[in-house]
Design a protein around this motif. Structure first.
Motif, mmCIF file in Angstrom:
data_model
loop_
_atom_site.group_PDB
_atom_site.id
_atom_site.type_symbol
_atom_site.label_atom_id
_atom_site.label_comp_id
_atom_site.label_asym_id
_atom_site.label_seq_id
_atom_site.Cartn_x
_atom_site.Cartn_y
_atom_site.Cartn_z
ATOM 1 N N GLY A 12 0.806 -1.212 0.000
ATOM 2 C CA GLY A 12 0.000 0.000 0.000
ATOM 3 C C GLY A 12 0.841 1.265 0.000
ATOM 4 O O GLY A 12 0.318 2.360 0.107
ATOM 5 N N ASP A 16 3.492 0.801 -4.695
ATOM 6 C CA ASP A 16 2.281 0.039 -5.024
ATOM 7 C C ASP A 16 1.200 0.950 -5.600
ATOM 8 O O ASP A 16 0.523 0.593 -6.562
ATOM 9 C CB ASP A 16 1.727 -0.679 -3.794
ATOM 10 C CG ASP A 16 2.556 -1.884 -3.392
ATOM 11 O OD1 ASP A 16 3.349 -2.360 -4.224
ATOM 12 O OD2 ASP A 16 2.414 -2.339 -2.244
ATOM 13 N N LYS A 17 1.026 2.104 -5.007
ATOM 14 C CA LYS A 17 0.012 3.047 -5.496
ATOM 15 C C LYS A 17 0.335 3.502 -6.908
ATOM 16 O O LYS A 17 -0.546 3.551 -7.774
ATOM 17 C CB LYS A 17 -0.091 4.248 -4.557
ATOM 18 C CG LYS A 17 -0.723 3.911 -3.228
ATOM 19 C CD LYS A 17 -0.720 5.094 -2.289
ATOM 20 C CE LYS A 17 -1.246 4.692 -0.921
ATOM 21 N NZ LYS A 17 -1.120 5.770 0.055
ATOM 22 N N ALA A 19 2.124 1.948 -9.139
ATOM 23 C CA ALA A 19 1.994 0.822 -10.071
ATOM 24 C C ALA A 19 0.573 0.716 -10.600
ATOM 25 O O ALA A 19 0.358 0.325 -11.753
ATOM 26 C CB ALA A 19 2.411 -0.478 -9.392
ATOM 27 N N ASN A 20 -0.400 1.103 -9.795
ATOM 28 C CA ASN A 20 -1.800 1.062 -10.226
ATOM 29 C C ASN A 20 -2.113 2.127 -11.275
ATOM 30 O O ASN A 20 -3.154 2.048 -11.929
ATOM 31 C CB ASN A 20 -2.735 1.235 -9.031
ATOM 32 C CG ASN A 20 -2.723 0.037 -8.122
ATOM 33 O OD1 ASN A 20 -2.527 -1.090 -8.559
ATOM 34 N ND2 ASN A 20 -2.907 0.275 -6.832
ATOM 35 N N TYR A 21 -1.262 3.125 -11.403
ATOM 36 C CA TYR A 21 -1.494 4.211 -12.355
ATOM 37 C C TYR A 21 -0.569 4.142 -13.568
ATOM 38 O O TYR A 21 -0.461 5.089 -14.322
ATOM 39 C CB TYR A 21 -1.342 5.570 -11.660
ATOM 40 C CG TYR A 21 -2.414 5.792 -10.632
ATOM 41 C CD1 TYR A 21 -3.700 6.152 -11.020
ATOM 42 C CD2 TYR A 21 -2.170 5.591 -9.281
ATOM 43 C CE1 TYR A 21 -4.705 6.329 -10.080
ATOM 44 C CE2 TYR A 21 -3.167 5.769 -8.339
ATOM 45 C CZ TYR A 21 -4.429 6.139 -8.746
ATOM 46 O OH TYR A 21 -5.416 6.305 -7.820
ATOM 47 N N THR A 22 0.082 3.010 -13.739
ATOM 48 C CA THR A 22 0.959 2.794 -14.881
ATOM 49 C C THR A 22 0.188 2.026 -15.945
ATOM 50 O O THR A 22 -0.498 1.066 -15.628
ATOM 51 C CB THR A 22 2.209 1.999 -14.455
ATOM 52 O OG1 THR A 22 2.869 2.707 -13.418
ATOM 53 C CG2 THR A 22 3.166 1.808 -15.614
ATOM 54 N N GLY A 23 0.284 2.476 -17.203
ATOM 55 C CA GLY A 23 -0.433 1.793 -18.266
ATOM 56 C C GLY A 23 0.199 2.040 -19.619
ATOM 57 O O GLY A 23 1.149 2.806 -19.753
ATOM 58 N N GLU A 49 7.697 3.321 -11.643
ATOM 59 C CA GLU A 49 7.203 3.577 -10.294
ATOM 60 C C GLU A 49 8.285 4.120 -9.373
ATOM 61 O O GLU A 49 8.025 4.957 -8.508
ATOM 62 C CB GLU A 49 6.608 2.305 -9.682
ATOM 63 C CG GLU A 49 5.424 1.750 -10.415
ATOM 64 C CD GLU A 49 5.823 0.802 -11.563
ATOM 65 O OE1 GLU A 49 7.036 0.583 -11.814
ATOM 66 O OE2 GLU A 49 4.910 0.284 -12.224
ATOM 67 N N LEU A 93 3.257 6.858 -16.881
ATOM 68 C CA LEU A 93 2.834 7.096 -15.509
ATOM 69 C C LEU A 93 2.745 8.598 -15.298
ATOM 70 O O LEU A 93 3.689 9.324 -15.600
ATOM 71 C CB LEU A 93 3.847 6.496 -14.529
ATOM 72 C CG LEU A 93 3.677 6.845 -13.045
ATOM 73 C CD1 LEU A 93 2.354 6.288 -12.511
ATOM 74 C CD2 LEU A 93 4.849 6.308 -12.248
#
Length: 104
Positions: A12, A16-17, A19-23, A49, A93
């Motif tokens: 968390g 980690d946060k 990584a959720n916004y990488t695309g 990240e 990102l």
């Protein structure tokens, strides 16, 4: 008790946060960010990240080191020109106000 070292991300935590916004995005998504001067290329040897975390945590020394070594490069018009007419995809990102990317 075992304490995590500085390379072990906390569950968390920032890494980690982020990584959720990488695309994956096309150049057309990134192009407007290049024109505003907020787009940076991240060397494939680094995780987006990790660079994003250094920026968000204001780790100026690390960011300066990457800029100096060329591992982090501001995308200028000369770079953008090579991708404008190509159907290339990028891993990206957003770490406001910056956008980090690298070609997939």
């Amino acid at each position: 008790m075992i304490l995590p070292d500085s390379t072990t991300p906390e569950p968390g935590g920032t890494l980690d946060k982020l990584a959720n916004y990488t695309g994956t995005v096309p150049w057309s998504y990134l192009a407007p960010h290049q024109t505003t001067g907020s787009l940076y290329f991240v060397d494939p040897s680094l995780k987006l990240e990790v660079v994003g975390a250094a920026i968000s945590e204001n780790n100026a020394e690390q960011v300066k080191a990457w800029l100096k070594s060329g591992d982090l490069v501001k995308i200028e018009e000369i770079h953008a020109a090579q991708w404008t007419d190509m159907a290339k995809e990028f891993e990206a990102l957003v770490v406001s106000p910056f956008v980090l990317c690298r070609q997939v």
